[in-house]
Design a protein around this motif. Structure first.
Motif, mmCIF file in Angstrom:
data_model
loop_
_atom_site.group_PDB
_atom_site.id
_atom_site.type_symbol
_atom_site.label_atom_id
_atom_site.label_comp_id
_atom_site.label_asym_id
_atom_site.label_seq_id
_atom_site.Cartn_x
_atom_site.Cartn_y
_atom_site.Cartn_z
ATOM 1 N N ALA A 10 0.825 -1.216 0.000
ATOM 2 C CA ALA A 10 0.000 0.000 0.000
ATOM 3 C C ALA A 10 0.855 1.261 0.000
ATOM 4 N N ALA A 11 0.341 2.297 -0.647
ATOM 5 C CA ALA A 11 0.971 3.620 -0.618
ATOM 6 C C ALA A 11 0.278 4.429 0.473
ATOM 7 N N VAL A 12 0.665 4.172 1.699
ATOM 8 C CA VAL A 12 0.003 4.776 2.856
ATOM 9 C C VAL A 12 0.477 6.225 3.021
ATOM 10 N N ALA A 13 -0.446 7.123 3.226
ATOM 11 C CA ALA A 13 -0.063 8.512 3.503
ATOM 12 C C ALA A 13 0.671 8.575 4.837
ATOM 13 N N ASP A 14 1.878 9.139 4.821
ATOM 14 C CA ASP A 14 2.662 9.237 6.056
ATOM 15 C C ASP A 14 2.061 10.223 7.045
ATOM 16 N N ILE B 245 6.729 -8.907 3.483
ATOM 17 C CA ILE B 245 7.262 -8.274 2.279
ATOM 18 C C ILE B 245 6.878 -6.800 2.297
ATOM 19 N N GLY B 246 7.883 -5.941 2.245
ATOM 20 C CA GLY B 246 7.642 -4.509 2.257
ATOM 21 C C GLY B 246 7.953 -3.873 0.919
ATOM 22 N N PHE B 247 7.343 -2.721 0.676
ATOM 23 C CA PHE B 247 7.596 -1.930 -0.533
ATOM 24 C C PHE B 247 8.012 -0.533 -0.118
ATOM 25 N N CYS B 248 8.923 0.039 -0.879
ATOM 26 C CA CYS B 248 9.243 1.453 -0.656
ATOM 27 C C CYS B 248 9.363 2.150 -1.999
ATOM 28 N N ALA B 249 8.702 3.291 -2.109
ATOM 29 C CA ALA B 249 8.706 4.082 -3.338
ATOM 30 C C ALA B 249 9.806 5.126 -3.232
ATOM 31 N N LYS C 210 17.993 -1.572 1.296
ATOM 32 C CA LYS C 210 18.756 -2.208 2.384
ATOM 33 C C LYS C 210 18.434 -1.571 3.727
ATOM 34 N N GLU C 211 18.367 -0.251 3.745
ATOM 35 C CA GLU C 211 18.108 0.454 5.007
ATOM 36 C C GLU C 211 16.723 0.130 5.546
ATOM 37 N N LYS C 212 15.719 0.139 4.680
ATOM 38 C CA LYS C 212 14.353 -0.103 5.141
ATOM 39 C C LYS C 212 14.101 -1.563 5.450
ATOM 40 N N LEU C 213 14.789 -2.466 4.783
ATOM 41 C CA LEU C 213 14.669 -3.886 5.106
ATOM 42 C C LEU C 213 15.024 -4.124 6.570
ATOM 43 N N VAL C 214 16.131 -3.527 6.998
ATOM 44 C CA VAL C 214 16.599 -3.716 8.377
ATOM 45 C C VAL C 214 15.722 -2.953 9.355
ATOM 46 N N ARG C 215 15.461 -1.688 9.044
ATOM 47 C CA ARG C 215 14.734 -0.836 9.986
ATOM 48 C C ARG C 215 13.313 -1.330 10.231
ATOM 49 N N LYS C 216 12.707 -1.935 9.223
ATOM 50 C CA LYS C 216 11.319 -2.375 9.376
ATOM 51 C C LYS C 216 11.199 -3.885 9.565
ATOM 52 N N ASN C 217 12.351 -4.539 9.705
ATOM 53 C CA ASN C 217 12.394 -5.966 10.032
ATOM 54 C C ASN C 217 11.575 -6.806 9.052
ATOM 55 N N CYS C 218 11.826 -6.601 7.761
ATOM 56 C CA CYS C 218 11.138 -7.360 6.712
ATOM 57 C C CYS C 218 11.970 -8.560 6.291
ATOM 58 N N ASP C 219 11.341 -9.511 5.674
ATOM 59 C CA ASP C 219 12.045 -10.638 5.076
ATOM 60 C C ASP C 219 12.461 -10.318 3.648
ATOM 61 N N LEU C 220 11.712 -9.449 3.008
ATOM 62 C CA LEU C 220 12.011 -9.034 1.640
ATOM 63 C C LEU C 220 11.550 -7.595 1.474
ATOM 64 N N MET C 221 12.412 -6.779 0.857
ATOM 65 C CA MET C 221 12.045 -5.392 0.580
ATOM 66 C C MET C 221 12.102 -5.171 -0.925
ATOM 67 N N VAL C 222 11.036 -4.563 -1.460
ATOM 68 C CA VAL C 222 10.939 -4.234 -2.886
ATOM 69 C C VAL C 222 10.936 -2.715 -3.000
ATOM 70 N N ALA C 223 11.968 -2.176 -3.633
ATOM 71 C CA ALA C 223 12.047 -0.721 -3.829
ATOM 72 C C ALA C 223 11.771 -0.425 -5.290
ATOM 73 N N ASN C 224 10.873 0.504 -5.550
ATOM 74 C CA ASN C 224 10.571 0.851 -6.938
ATOM 75 C C ASN C 224 10.665 2.352 -7.151
ATOM 76 N N TYR C 225 11.101 2.703 -8.369
ATOM 77 C CA TYR C 225 11.195 4.108 -8.727
ATOM 78 C C TYR C 225 9.798 4.694 -8.913
ATOM 79 N N GLY D 53 6.209 2.759 -11.042
ATOM 80 C CA GLY D 53 5.519 3.388 -9.922
ATOM 81 C C GLY D 53 4.074 3.708 -10.220
ATOM 82 N N PHE D 54 3.617 4.833 -9.722
ATOM 83 C CA PHE D 54 2.214 5.223 -9.821
ATOM 84 C C PHE D 54 1.752 5.336 -11.282
ATOM 85 N N ASN D 55 0.511 4.922 -11.522
ATOM 86 C CA ASN D 55 -0.134 5.087 -12.826
ATOM 87 C C ASN D 55 0.651 4.440 -13.967
ATOM 88 N N SER D 56 1.325 3.346 -13.691
ATOM 89 C CA SER D 56 2.074 2.638 -14.723
ATOM 90 C C SER D 56 1.742 1.157 -14.646
#
Length: 407
Positions: free
Chosen positions: A280-284, A332-336, A346-361, A368-371
């Motif tokens: 999810a793209a949660v509003a911070d 499984i986490g996602f970061c935009a 790498k940073e968010k994988l550790v900080r959020k204690n995920c097993d897998l982190m997917v980072a997308n542009y 990313g959005f609308n694609s």
């Protein structure tokens, strides 16, 4: 075809359609088109009664080959009644009449399709269509139970207005459900027995009754993950923000609006799942409402007034799940991101204690959005890192689930 259905992994697969005599036979044309678009090879048999509604030439024109009809009509193959069992991985009878259901249940083989069905050793799918009085009759329901006991996948008819003018249960299953059931029969069932929770879409953070703070997320990436997991045999639940996708009825859906509602839904549900995908793209942040819940901000007579909007932080759902998950759960986490995918992943994988982190542009036209495609990097808790090329989001979803079998 809906974007979250476009899984291009079936070009080496073949299916056999059986069409029997129902007014809904014409609906099979659109399903055939979708399957052919994915590169699936299709053969077809029309019963004599089916040919009162649709023609062999129509299916041939769409690209179906071969198309069988009469049992004793010369068709270049003396063993056509056995051909599907040797070439197809799945057979679907749609629409299936009461008459053909009875023949299938009791092993009657008096025409081309009933012989092919009797000889078919692989997955079979049945999509009945008939008047509700016929569907609910004791003989038909007894025959359906016989077929279920043989592991035939029965797509229950829908309720609605029937061709005869009656209203009731008997309409052919939704074309999307027939299409997806075929893809599932052709997919590996490596997630059978697993429970998967997928969270996706934007959140809307309202600051008056008419306006909200949000982002352009469509939820497509998460929808692709949900369908991919379902195709591969998982029991799937989704929690999604304001977006709309078609899902099979067996996927359980929880719709929310705000980040706080999403947090509550995920924290309530997460314990029951083996794999949790937080796409999810949660509003911070959320604006602090400055009007009553049933009012909207009004400009003054000058038209120049501007609201003074203050924000408060929303709960970090992924980080919280990272503190709560057990050793038997995969998160499984996602970061935009706009740059440095590997560094942020790498940073968010550790900080959020995920097993897998997917980072997308984000901010790119092809990611990313609308694609419909995504440009991602993935890293797991063991340090395995990959940067993938720009891929359809359906393929990204499939690869992510492949990865979970190794994490």
């Amino acid at each position: 075809m809906q974007s979250h259905f476009e899984f291009n992994f079936f070009s080496d697969k073949a299916i056999h359609f059986g069409v029997t005599g129902s007014i809904s036979a014409f609906k099979i044309y659109s399903i055939v088109r979708l399957l052919l678009k994915l590169g699936i090879n299709i053969s077809c048999t029309l019963t004599k009664s089916a040919q009162q509604f649709v023609t062999p030439l129509s299916f041939q024109a769409l690209g179906v080959d071969p198309v069988y009809s009469d049992m004793f009509k010369p068709q270049g193959n003396h063993f056509s009644h056995l051909a599907p069992s040797r070439t197809a991985q799945c057979q679907i009878i749609a629409p299936a009449t009461a008459n053909f259901i009875a023949k299938m249940a009791h092993g009657i083989a008096d025409d081309m399709l009933s012989c092919q069905t009797l000889a078919f050793p692989h997955q079979q799918i049945l999509a009945p269509a008939m008047n509700s009085l016929m569907w609910l009759s004791i003989p038909v329901q007894n025959n359906i139970q016989i077929l279920k006991s043989r592991n035939v996948n029965i797509l229950t008819p829908r309720e609605g207005l029937l061709a005869c003018g009656d209203a009731g249960l008997g309409k052919l299953a939704d074309e999307n459900d027939i299409f997806l059931s075929i893809l599932k029969a052709l997919s590996p069932q490596d997630l059978t027995g697993k429970k998967v929770l997928v969270c996706f879409g934007p959140t809307h953070e309202y600051f008056d009754v008419a306006r909200y703070w949000s982002n352009p997320s469509t939820g497509l990436m998460g929808a692709c993950l949900a369908i991919a997991a379902w195709l591969r045999g998982a029991e799937v639940h989704v929690v999604h923000g304001p977006c709309s996708f078609y899902f099979p009825q067996s996927i359980i859906i929880t719709s929310i609006t705000s980040a706080k509602q999403m947090y509550e839904a995920m924290i309530t549900k997460y314990q029951a799942f083996d794999i949790i995908c937080m796409a999810a793209a949660v509003a911070d942040f959320s604006p602090i409402p400055f009007a009553l819940s049933d009012e909207k901000f009004k400009r003054d007579i000058t038209g120049l007034s501007v609201p003074n909007i203050e924000f408060t932080a929303n709960p970090d759902i992924l980080a919280k799940l990272g503190t709560l998950k057990t050793a038997n759960q995969k998160l499984i986490g996602f970061c935009a991101e706009t740059r440095d995918l590997e560094l942020h992943a790498k940073e968010k994988l550790v900080r959020k204690n995920c097993d897998l982190m997917v980072a997308n542009y984000i901010g790119h036209c092809d990611s990313g959005f609308n694609s419909s495609t995504n440009d991602v990097a993935v890293i797991d808790k063991y340090g395995r890192y990959e940067k993938w090329p720009v891929l359809p989001k359906t393929e990204v979803a499939w690869r992510i689930l492949d990865w979970t079998t190794h994490v």
